[in-house]
Design a protein around this motif. Structure first.
Motif, PDB file in Angstrom:
ATOM      1  N   ARG A 160       1.105  -0.832   0.393  1.00 11.20           N
ATOM      2  CA  ARG A 160       0.046  -0.389   0.578  1.00 11.20           C
ATOM      3  C   ARG A 160       1.015   1.522   0.138  1.00 11.20           C
ATOM      4  O   ARG A 160       0.259   2.298  -0.899  1.00 11.20           O
ATOM      5  N   HIS A 161       2.277   1.295   0.637  1.00  6.80           N
ATOM      6  CA  HIS A 161       2.519   2.461   0.784  1.00  6.80           C
ATOM      7  C   HIS A 161       3.618   2.401  -0.824  1.00  6.80           C
ATOM      8  O   HIS A 161       4.192   3.559  -1.105  1.00  6.80           O
ATOM      9  N   GLU A 162       4.135   1.511  -0.840  1.00  8.14           N
ATOM     10  CA  GLU A 162       4.516   2.083  -2.217  1.00  8.14           C
ATOM     11  C   GLU A 162       3.705   1.906  -3.387  1.00  8.14           C
ATOM     12  O   GLU A 162       3.678   2.840  -4.201  1.00  8.14           O
ATOM     13  N   LEU A 163       2.405   1.699  -3.650  1.00 12.98           N
ATOM     14  CA  LEU A 163       1.816   2.247  -4.472  1.00 12.98           C
ATOM     15  C   LEU A 163       0.965   3.628  -4.434  1.00 12.98           C
ATOM     16  O   LEU A 163       1.320   4.533  -5.140  1.00 12.98           O
ATOM     17  N   ASP A 164       0.608   4.241  -2.955  1.00 12.04           N
ATOM     18  CA  ASP A 164       0.903   5.005  -3.065  1.00 12.04           C
ATOM     19  C   ASP A 164       1.655   6.304  -3.254  1.00 12.04           C
ATOM     20  O   ASP A 164       1.525   6.714  -3.779  1.00 12.04           O
ATOM     21  N   PRO A 220      -6.041  -3.167 -11.316  1.00  8.91           N
ATOM     22  CA  PRO A 220      -6.089  -2.824 -12.506  1.00  8.91           C
ATOM     23  C   PRO A 220      -7.014  -1.516 -11.945  1.00  8.91           C
ATOM     24  O   PRO A 220      -6.916  -0.572 -12.551  1.00  8.91           O
ATOM     25  N   GLU A 221      -7.599  -1.509 -11.366  1.00  7.11           N
ATOM     26  CA  GLU A 221      -8.661  -0.345 -10.707  1.00  7.11           C
ATOM     27  C   GLU A 221      -7.852   1.199 -10.718  1.00  7.11           C
ATOM     28  O   GLU A 221      -8.245   2.181 -10.687  1.00  7.11           O
ATOM     29  N   VAL A 222      -6.081  -0.053 -10.268  1.00 10.27           N
ATOM     30  CA  VAL A 222      -5.053   1.970 -10.641  1.00 10.27           C
ATOM     31  C   VAL A 222      -5.093   2.340 -11.344  1.00 10.27           C
ATOM     32  O   VAL A 222      -4.937   3.957 -11.485  1.00 10.27           O
ATOM     33  N   TYR A 223      -5.028   1.915 -12.767  1.00 15.06           N
ATOM     34  CA  TYR A 223      -5.384   2.401 -13.784  1.00 15.06           C
ATOM     35  C   TYR A 223      -5.972   3.289 -13.964  1.00 15.06           C
ATOM     36  O   TYR A 223      -6.411   4.345 -14.935  1.00 15.06           O
ATOM     37  N   GLY A 224      -7.488   2.923 -13.841  1.00 10.49           N
ATOM     38  CA  GLY A 224      -8.175   3.463 -14.122  1.00 10.49           C
ATOM     39  C   GLY A 224      -8.876   5.255 -13.335  1.00 10.49           C
ATOM     40  O   GLY A 224      -8.997   6.071 -13.779  1.00 10.49           O
ATOM     41  N   ARG A 225      -7.966   5.342 -11.891  1.00  3.51           N
ATOM     42  CA  ARG A 225      -7.860   6.045 -11.628  1.00  3.51           C
ATOM     43  C   ARG A 225      -7.141   6.924 -11.911  1.00  3.51           C
ATOM     44  O   ARG A 225      -7.239   8.547 -12.145  1.00  3.51           O
TER      45      ARG A 225
END
Length: 311
Positions: A110-114, A143-148
């Motif tokens: 989560r921290h890396e992604l943020d 995939p939701e990360v790409y949409g956002r």
């Protein structure tokens, strides 16, 4: 407005190890790889600068990070990871590519992604042109990360190009895109077409456009691509070239589109350059490689023939 720079989102790069045969001796080639890396190589070959937003770390990362830092014309925005960077080992001594072993990498925390999301958003807005490239395996990032990301970038004036399929494609289409590139094999795999016929692929282009892509491009392996530009569908053709390595042609096509748009070119010019870059890439063993002069000469030979109105 783009400043001539392209932001490439490559959340899960890989360390690639390939064994080649050179005369009577084996050769070992160690490079950074993955879709975003291969796109980056071709974009810089065409004269544009790239900001590469990526994450790597651990034992594999200690080898991969210096290799990425050595990419010419590239600014690296790296999010350090504790572990989990992907890799593969391939053997090409027989003339064909044989997979020995491969790991796509562990999911981003989560921290890396943020951190990666914030860095990518800032650099995408700064560049004005963004490519969203996919991971080696869907387990690495949702995939939701790409949409956002697509929605946030476009909401602030960034042109977004996606080279994705499956759930990743669904998410970015829902957010809206400037350009989507996909292969006919991916369309078949996703169940969006029943075969690779021109009629089926034309219908797929229309569907991609209606679902959120302003322009769409479908590559067809050895055949010319199909493109939807400004409500017109074109057949994209150029002279055939003898293939040394089929992999990477689609990534080079996407890179050619991005580099042209970043330089202020039209979508028609971008598709012609992308087709030339993809065709040239198959003549080389290195993925995402090609000489800019050769791409320019081939671009002059690319033909866009209107075949149908999109509506």
């Amino acid at each position: 407005m783009s400043d001539g720079r392209v932001m490439v989102f490559a959340p899960a790069p890989q360390l690639t190890v390939t064994i080649e045969q050179h005369h009577d001796e084996p050769e070992l080639h160690v490079h950074p790889g993955g879709q975003g890396i291969w796109q980056t190589r071709m974009i810089t070959s065409l004269g544009s600068q790239v900001t590469l937003c990526t994450a790597a770390g651990g034992e594999v990362g200690r080898v991969l990070i210096p290799l990425m830092a050595g990419l010419s014309g590239v600014t690296i925005r790296l999010v350090p990871r504790d572990h989990g960077t992907g890799w593969y080992v391939h053997d090409r001594r027989s003339g064909s590519r044989q997979e020995i072993a491969e790991r796509p990498g562990v999911p981003l925390s989560r921290h890396e992604l943020d951190e990666l999301y914030n860095v990518t958003l800032a650099e995408g807005l700064r560049a004005g042109i963004a490519i969203l490239s996919g991971p080696a395996h869907p387990s690495v990032i949702k995939p939701e990360v790409y949409g956002r990301l697509a929605a946030d970038l476009r909401a602030h004036g960034c042109q977004v190009i996606a080279d994705l399929c499956g759930r990743y494609l669904e998410e970015v289409l829902a957010a809206g895109l400037d350009v989507v590139k996909i292969s006919h094999e991916e369309l078949i795999k996703d169940g969006l077409v029943t075969d690779g016929s021109t009629e089926e692929l034309v219908n797929a282009l229309v569907k991609l456009n209606s679902e959120g892509a302003a322009a769409a491009l479908v590559s067809r392996a050895g055949d010319g691509a199909l493109a939807l530009i400004d409500d017109e569908i074109y057949e994209v053709t150029l002279p055939r070239l003898a293939a040394a390595e089929h992999r990477g042609a689609g990534d080079s096509m996407t890179a050619g589109v991005a580099a042209t748009l970043a330089g202020g070119g039209s979508m028609t010019e971008a598709v012609r350059t992308g087709a030339a870059a993809g065709a040239l890439n198959v003549t080389r063993h290195g993925l995402g490689t090609g000489h800019v002069d050769a791409v320019r000469v081939l671009t002059e030979r690319v033909r866009l023939t209107p075949i149908k109105k999109a509506s």
